[in-house]
Scaffold this motif. Structure first.
Motif, mmCIF file in Angstrom:
data_model
loop_
_atom_site.group_PDB
_atom_site.id
_atom_site.type_symbol
_atom_site.label_atom_id
_atom_site.label_comp_id
_atom_site.label_asym_id
_atom_site.label_seq_id
_atom_site.Cartn_x
_atom_site.Cartn_y
_atom_site.Cartn_z
ATOM 1 N N ASN A 1 34.528 47.732 40.427
ATOM 2 C CA ASN A 1 35.422 46.754 39.797
ATOM 3 C C ASN A 1 35.018 46.486 38.352
ATOM 4 O O ASN A 1 35.871 46.367 37.469
ATOM 5 N N LEU A 2 33.725 46.380 38.106
ATOM 6 C CA LEU A 2 33.234 46.154 36.743
ATOM 7 C C LEU A 2 33.628 47.311 35.825
ATOM 8 O O LEU A 2 34.164 47.100 34.745
ATOM 9 N N LEU A 3 33.378 48.527 36.268
ATOM 10 C CA LEU A 3 33.639 49.688 35.431
ATOM 11 C C LEU A 3 35.124 49.914 35.183
ATOM 12 O O LEU A 3 35.506 50.533 34.198
ATOM 13 N N GLY A 4 35.965 49.399 36.053
ATOM 14 C CA GLY A 4 37.396 49.585 35.898
ATOM 15 C C GLY A 4 38.075 48.547 35.028
ATOM 16 O O GLY A 4 39.265 48.650 34.742
ATOM 17 N N ASP A 5 37.350 47.525 34.585
ATOM 18 C CA ASP A 5 37.940 46.431 33.813
ATOM 19 C C ASP A 5 37.259 46.319 32.444
ATOM 20 O O ASP A 5 36.123 45.845 32.352
ATOM 21 N N PRO A 6 37.934 46.748 31.377
ATOM 22 C CA PRO A 6 37.310 46.707 30.036
ATOM 23 C C PRO A 6 36.861 45.312 29.602
ATOM 24 O O PRO A 6 35.819 45.179 28.952
ATOM 25 N N ASP A 7 37.614 44.271 29.948
ATOM 26 C CA ASP A 7 37.202 42.915 29.574
ATOM 27 C C ASP A 7 35.914 42.518 30.285
ATOM 28 O O ASP A 7 35.032 41.897 29.693
ATOM 29 N N GLU A 8 35.816 42.888 31.551
ATOM 30 C CA GLU A 8 34.610 42.553 32.303
ATOM 31 C C GLU A 8 33.408 43.345 31.788
ATOM 32 O O GLU A 8 32.279 42.834 31.767
ATOM 33 N N ILE A 9 33.631 44.559 31.349
ATOM 34 C CA ILE A 9 32.549 45.352 30.764
ATOM 35 C C ILE A 9 32.001 44.653 29.522
ATOM 36 O O ILE A 9 30.786 44.540 29.347
ATOM 37 N N ASN A 10 32.904 44.166 28.667
ATOM 38 C CA ASN A 10 32.464 43.450 27.464
ATOM 39 C C ASN A 10 31.699 42.179 27.807
ATOM 40 O O ASN A 10 30.694 41.853 27.175
ATOM 41 N N GLN A 11 32.161 41.452 28.817
ATOM 42 C CA GLN A 11 31.453 40.245 29.250
ATOM 43 C C GLN A 11 30.072 40.602 29.802
ATOM 44 O O GLN A 11 29.093 39.895 29.551
ATOM 45 N N PHE A 12 29.987 41.693 30.539
ATOM 46 C CA PHE A 12 28.710 42.118 31.105
ATOM 47 C C PHE A 12 27.740 42.535 29.997
ATOM 48 O O PHE A 12 26.560 42.190 30.045
ATOM 49 N N LYS A 13 28.232 43.261 28.984
ATOM 50 C CA LYS A 13 27.369 43.635 27.859
ATOM 51 C C LYS A 13 26.832 42.391 27.150
ATOM 52 O O LYS A 13 25.661 42.325 26.813
ATOM 53 N N THR A 14 27.701 41.410 26.945
ATOM 54 C CA THR A 14 27.272 40.161 26.319
ATOM 55 C C THR A 14 26.218 39.476 27.179
ATOM 56 O O THR A 14 25.201 38.983 26.668
#
Length: 81
Positions: free
Chosen positions: A61-74
């Motif tokens: 789910n994380l890898l499929g959602d660009p917004d969530e990826i950005n939040q995870f990087k932050t």
């Protein structure tokens, strides 16, 4: 939305000194991550019955959602673990 596993993943990466490389890889491969998640989904039926099946699903789910990826990087780049 922050996943409850993010802290566990961050601690895993921090223990090995992989936070910075992980962030760089997420940046570099971000355009391909939805495709990678879809290909990883093919293995999900085999892995969902394993002890880490739920975590694997959350990673997909994380890898499929660009917004969530950005939040995870932050989240990874924030100090403390």
């Amino acid at each position: 939305m922050q996943n409850t596993d993010w802290l566990t993943w961050k601690r895993f990466l921090a223990k090995r000194g992989w936070i910075s490389p992980a962030c760089e890889l997420l940046d570099f491969f971000q355009p391909l991550l939805p495709l990678i998640a879809q290909s990883m989904f093919l293995g999900f039926p085999l892995l969902k019955a394993t002890p880490f099946g739920l975590t694997y699903a959350k990673l997909l789910n994380l890898l499929g959602d660009p917004d969530e990826i950005n939040q995870f990087k932050t989240f990874l780049q924030e100090t403390g673990a």
